[in-house]
Design an enzyme around this catalytic site. Sequence first.
Site, PDB file in Angstrom:
ATOM      1  N   ASP A  70      -5.997  -6.598   5.214  1.00 34.41           N
ATOM      2  CA  ASP A  70      -5.429  -5.250   5.219  1.00 34.41           C
ATOM      3  C   ASP A  70      -5.345  -4.701   6.638  1.00 34.41           C
ATOM      4  OD1 ASP A  70      -4.635  -2.709   4.524  1.00 34.41           O
ATOM      5  OD2 ASP A  70      -6.454  -2.194   3.418  1.00 34.41           O
ATOM      6  N   MET A  97      -9.006   7.871   0.742  1.00 33.77           N
ATOM      7  CA  MET A  97      -9.680   8.315   1.973  1.00 33.77           C
ATOM      8  C   MET A  97     -10.247   9.712   1.780  1.00 33.77           C
ATOM      9  SD  MET A  97      -6.953   7.105   4.841  1.00 33.77           S
ATOM     10  CE  MET A  97      -6.243   5.444   4.846  1.00 33.77           C
ATOM     11  N   ASP A 148      -4.960   3.433  -1.234  1.00 34.98           N
ATOM     12  CA  ASP A 148      -5.915   3.737  -0.165  1.00 34.98           C
ATOM     13  C   ASP A 148      -6.536   5.104  -0.407  1.00 34.98           C
ATOM     14  OD1 ASP A 148      -5.888   1.483   1.669  1.00 34.98           O
ATOM     15  OD2 ASP A 148      -3.767   1.963   1.921  1.00 34.98           O
ATOM     16  N   SER A 188       0.852  -1.191   0.000  1.00 34.55           N
ATOM     17  CA  SER A 188       0.000   0.000   0.000  1.00 34.55           C
ATOM     18  C   SER A 188       0.884   1.236   0.000  1.00 34.55           C
ATOM     19  CB  SER A 188      -0.874   0.008   1.257  1.00 34.55           C
ATOM     20  OG  SER A 188      -1.314   1.336   1.500  1.00 34.55           O
ATOM     21  N   HIS A 202      -1.626  -1.344  -3.953  1.00 34.21           N
ATOM     22  CA  HIS A 202      -2.876  -1.043  -3.244  1.00 34.21           C
ATOM     23  C   HIS A 202      -2.961   0.472  -3.005  1.00 34.21           C
ATOM     24  CE1 HIS A 202      -6.039  -2.242  -0.245  1.00 34.21           C
ATOM     25  NE2 HIS A 202      -5.571  -1.226   0.466  1.00 34.21           N
ATOM     26  N   HIS A 257      -8.818   0.778  -2.893  1.00 37.91           N
ATOM     27  CA  HIS A 257      -9.583   0.529  -1.668  1.00 37.91           C
ATOM     28  C   HIS A 257     -10.260   1.845  -1.294  1.00 37.91           C
ATOM     29  CE1 HIS A 257      -9.230  -0.407   2.953  1.00 37.91           C
ATOM     30  NE2 HIS A 257     -10.484  -0.372   2.542  1.00 37.91           N
ATOM     31  N   SER A 281       3.202  -0.092   5.925  1.00 37.45           N
ATOM     32  CA  SER A 281       4.398   0.386   6.630  1.00 37.45           C
ATOM     33  C   SER A 281       5.517  -0.646   6.614  1.00 37.45           C
ATOM     34  CB  SER A 281       4.044   0.785   8.061  1.00 37.45           C
ATOM     35  OG  SER A 281       3.341  -0.237   8.697  1.00 37.45           O
ATOM     36  N   GLY A 322       0.410   1.555   9.873  1.00 37.75           N
ATOM     37  CA  GLY A 322       1.252   1.350  11.048  1.00 37.75           C
ATOM     38  C   GLY A 322       0.548   0.900  12.301  1.00 37.75           C
ATOM     39  N   MET A 339     -12.177   4.141   0.846  1.00 41.77           N
ATOM     40  CA  MET A 339     -12.679   4.430   2.199  1.00 41.77           C
ATOM     41  C   MET A 339     -13.355   5.792   2.128  1.00 41.77           C
ATOM     42  SD  MET A 339      -9.377   2.978   4.222  1.00 41.77           S
ATOM     43  CE  MET A 339      -8.378   3.081   2.749  1.00 41.77           C
ATOM     44  N   GLY A 370      -1.783  -4.051   9.496  1.00 42.72           N
ATOM     45  CA  GLY A 370      -0.856  -4.711  10.416  1.00 42.72           C
ATOM     46  C   GLY A 370      -0.261  -6.005   9.886  1.00 42.72           C
ATOM     47  N   GLY A 373      -7.989   3.884   8.235  1.00 36.94           N
ATOM     48  CA  GLY A 373      -7.700   5.316   8.346  1.00 36.94           C
ATOM     49  C   GLY A 373      -6.228   5.630   8.463  1.00 36.94           C
ATOM     50  N   MET A 425     -10.601  -6.066   6.866  1.00 38.42           N
ATOM     51  CA  MET A 425      -9.755  -5.103   7.582  1.00 38.42           C
ATOM     52  C   MET A 425      -9.371  -5.704   8.929  1.00 38.42           C
ATOM     53  SD  MET A 425      -9.437  -2.334   5.675  1.00 38.42           S
ATOM     54  CE  MET A 425      -8.428  -1.551   6.910  1.00 38.42           C
TER      55      MET A 425
HETATM   56  C1  DX5 Z   1      -5.558   1.438   6.428  1.00 37.30           C
HETATM   57  C2  DX5 Z   1      -5.290   1.079   4.998  1.00 37.30           C
HETATM   58  C3  DX5 Z   1      -4.188   0.130   4.792  1.00 37.30           C
HETATM   59  C4  DX5 Z   1      -2.851   0.591   5.280  1.00 37.30           C
HETATM   60  C5  DX5 Z   1      -2.135  -0.602   5.828  1.00 37.30           C
HETATM   61  O1  DX5 Z   1      -6.763   2.107   6.551  1.00 37.30           O
HETATM   62  O2  DX5 Z   1      -6.450   0.548   4.379  1.00 37.30           O
HETATM   63  O3  DX5 Z   1      -4.108  -0.306   3.439  1.00 37.30           O
HETATM   64  O4  DX5 Z   1      -2.040   1.168   4.301  1.00 37.30           O
HETATM   65  O5  DX5 Z   1      -0.984  -0.165   6.425  1.00 37.30           O
HETATM   66  P1  DX5 Z   1      -0.175  -1.091   7.415  1.00 37.30           P
HETATM   67  O6  DX5 Z   1       0.324  -2.269   6.617  1.00 37.30           O
HETATM   68  O7  DX5 Z   1       0.928  -0.200   7.886  1.00 37.30           O
HETATM   69  O8  DX5 Z   1      -1.102  -1.520   8.522  1.00 37.30           O
HETATM   70 ZN    ZN Z   2      -6.215  -0.414   2.340  1.00 36.01          ZN
END
Ligand code: DX5
Ligand code: ZN
Length: 225
Positions: A178, A40, A38, A11, A36, A69, A201, A148, A71, A180, A145, A140
Amino acid sequence: MSGRRIEIAPSILSSDFSNMRDAVDQVEVSGAGIVHFDIMDGVFVPQITFGPKLVKDIRPHSSLVFDAHLMIVNPETQIDAFVDAGCDYITIHQESTVHLHRALTKIKERGVRCGISIVPSTPVASIVPLLDMVDLVLVMTVNPGFGGQKLIQSCLDKIVQLDGIRKEEDYDFLISVDGGVNLDTIQDVVAAGADIAVTGSAFFDASDRSAFVQRMHSLAMESFS
Ligand code: DX5
Ligand code: ZN
């Protein structure tokens, strides 16, 4: 030996936004097959990232699979723009609109693969009526949002549940995970039944990103039964 293979989907949320094209190049060079994005809107989730123009501008410079993705609230209003931007997958949230069936149908009718995502507090039962029409389910494992965050272990049960329904009903959607996902959690994610591991991350923090992707694959292989 199992024929299963996990796809790693970095991502770019965790990349340097001043050089997004380079970030996508880094994903390509690392050996990952999917990038990926994100998206938002500052309403569905607290942060604002970027919109379809950025995806469209990067599209000619990459042969990766583009996984968007969304959001955002009322995603149906943005589907055409993300299709026109060249996305291969467009995933919307179960919690983002009442008219999920209509929105997913619109994505499919435009010839793009559609996905449905659920946040940690949303049960699998709420998307069961849609599982025969989706190409991907994005589970998820953090509250969306931010990058990390720590993977919420209890969310892995939903992957197990989805994999069970998929086998029972002979559905062919992919399960993506998606939040952690890193070298410490990839084996649990794969053991639960996931096909795609989104990683933000952990990928961009790695000093050698190709080695990171390879390590994720070899850890995943150990988990396949
Ligand atoms: C969070 C995103 C993820 C995010 C994951 O809302 O949808 O795609 O980038 O990041 P890590 O891998 O650091 O949890
Ligand atoms: Zn995502």
